[in-house]
Scaffold this motif. Structure first.
Motif, mmCIF file in Angstrom:
data_model
loop_
_atom_site.group_PDB
_atom_site.id
_atom_site.type_symbol
_atom_site.label_atom_id
_atom_site.label_comp_id
_atom_site.label_asym_id
_atom_site.label_seq_id
_atom_site.Cartn_x
_atom_site.Cartn_y
_atom_site.Cartn_z
ATOM 1 N N LEU A 270 0.808 -1.221 0.000
ATOM 2 C CA LEU A 270 0.000 0.000 0.000
ATOM 3 C C LEU A 270 0.842 1.273 0.000
ATOM 4 C CD1 LEU A 270 -2.645 -1.139 2.639
ATOM 5 C CD2 LEU A 270 -2.845 -1.220 0.154
ATOM 6 N N ASP A 271 2.162 1.132 0.088
ATOM 7 C CA ASP A 271 3.022 2.309 0.217
ATOM 8 C C ASP A 271 2.924 3.250 -0.975
ATOM 9 O OD1 ASP A 271 3.849 1.316 2.600
ATOM 10 O OD2 ASP A 271 5.678 0.398 1.814
ATOM 11 N N SER A 272 2.775 2.679 -2.160
ATOM 12 C CA SER A 272 2.771 3.504 -3.375
ATOM 13 C C SER A 272 1.369 3.874 -3.839
ATOM 14 C CB SER A 272 3.498 2.758 -4.508
ATOM 15 O OG SER A 272 2.864 1.517 -4.766
ATOM 16 N N LEU A 273 0.371 3.467 -3.080
ATOM 17 C CA LEU A 273 -1.015 3.733 -3.495
ATOM 18 C C LEU A 273 -1.375 5.198 -3.260
ATOM 19 C CD1 LEU A 273 -3.663 2.462 -4.501
ATOM 20 C CD2 LEU A 273 -4.269 2.057 -2.121
ATOM 21 N N ASN A 274 -1.979 5.817 -4.270
ATOM 22 C CA ASN A 274 -2.399 7.214 -4.161
ATOM 23 C C ASN A 274 -3.821 7.262 -3.597
ATOM 24 O OD1 ASN A 274 -2.919 9.913 -4.380
ATOM 25 N ND2 ASN A 274 -2.529 10.068 -6.574
ATOM 26 N N TRP A 275 -3.908 7.324 -2.265
ATOM 27 C CA TRP A 275 -5.206 7.301 -1.598
ATOM 28 C C TRP A 275 -6.038 8.542 -1.896
ATOM 29 C CZ3 TRP A 275 -6.947 3.009 0.714
ATOM 30 C CH2 TRP A 275 -6.013 2.058 1.107
ATOM 31 N N SER A 276 -5.406 9.620 -2.278
ATOM 32 C CA SER A 276 -6.124 10.871 -2.517
ATOM 33 C C SER A 276 -7.119 10.759 -3.674
ATOM 34 C CB SER A 276 -5.148 12.011 -2.790
ATOM 35 O OG SER A 276 -4.401 11.776 -3.969
ATOM 36 N N LYS A 277 -6.993 9.722 -4.491
ATOM 37 C CA LYS A 277 -7.928 9.525 -5.607
ATOM 38 C C LYS A 277 -9.320 9.133 -5.109
ATOM 39 C CE LYS A 277 -4.550 8.142 -9.142
ATOM 40 N NZ LYS A 277 -4.171 7.080 -10.111
ATOM 41 N N PHE A 278 -9.372 8.550 -3.917
ATOM 42 C CA PHE A 278 -10.656 8.090 -3.389
ATOM 43 C C PHE A 278 -11.353 9.233 -2.644
ATOM 44 C CE2 PHE A 278 -8.015 4.227 -3.667
ATOM 45 C CZ PHE A 278 -8.833 3.460 -4.495
ATOM 46 N N ILE A 279 -11.847 10.158 -3.410
ATOM 47 C CA ILE A 279 -12.376 11.405 -2.843
ATOM 48 C C ILE A 279 -13.708 11.212 -2.123
ATOM 49 C CG2 ILE A 279 -11.163 12.883 -4.483
ATOM 50 C CD1 ILE A 279 -13.734 13.037 -6.121
#
Length: 212
Positions: free
Chosen positions: A55-64
């Motif tokens: 999960l380190d490289s996952l861009n969580w900000s996409k899940f608005i």
């Protein structure tokens, strides 16, 4: 007039259909991260439990619009600090992992209302309470099956907590520190080593309901 009513009825029908579609979308649970990333703005519920994930490289900000996230039983030694980018997250399930302390910026989850920290073998409760104390929206906390036998006095810093679950721990009595939680409505502390009183738990004079 008939045309007016027809148009009005049509518009009302379209609105109703739109509301149903939105409701279905919110209730849909995504269980695959690759699938969820195809249209992240449509993901409201994401269950990644019982998976081996990087999960380190996952861009969580996409899940608005994400409101529910489960990382249960994923054997995480560190909770990725990037999840603090989930501005609408309300429920977070972190049970059954291997971390000891939440990210320092965890308090940035300003919409978080319910947190699951069950089945944790390495949990540093006092350190985590210090972090959680900065979260004004946190109302429900699960600390079940964590092998707890005492409660840090700092629990009183969770000023807005309303529901606390301490089932399946090692408490011999109801922790007196919990009395300082002014907004607590329910303490559930079943399957501990507490002697169940003969009188009703409603008369224990704690100011909140106790389920033993």
């Amino acid at each position: 007039m008939k045309i007016f009513y027809t148009i009005t009825l049509f518009l009302m029908t379209q609105i109703s259909i739109g509301q149903i579609v939105d409701s279905i979308q919110i209730k849909k649970v995504f269980t695959n991260i690759e699938q969820a990333l195809k249209e992240p703005e449509k993901v409201f519920r994401l269950n990644l439990s019982n998976q081996t994930l990087k999960l380190d490289s996952l861009n969580w900000s996409k899940f608005i619009n994400l409101e529910y996230l489960s990382l249960k039983n994923d054997h995480l030694t560190v909770i990725p600090k990037e999840i603090t980018l989930l501005k609408k997250l309300k429920v977070l399930e972190l049970s059954g992992n291997d971390f000891s302390v939440l990210p320092e910026d965890f308090w940035k989850l300003k919409s978080l209302e319910e947190l699951f920290l069950n089945d944790e073998t390495n949990l540093n409760l006092e350190a985590n309470i210090e972090i959680m104390s900065k979260m004004k929206s946190l109302r429900i906390l699960h600390l079940e099956n964590d092998n707890l036998n005492n409660m840090p006095s700092s629990i009183s810093s969770l000023k807005n907590l309303e529901f606390l679950y301490l089932n399946n721990n090692q408490f011999k009595e109801i922790p007196k520190e919990i009395k300082q939680l002014k907004h607590l409505q329910l303490l559930e502390i079943k399957d501990n080593k507490i002697m169940v009183p003969e009188r009703s738990t409603e008369n224990l004079n704690f100011g909140f309901r106790v389920n033993l």
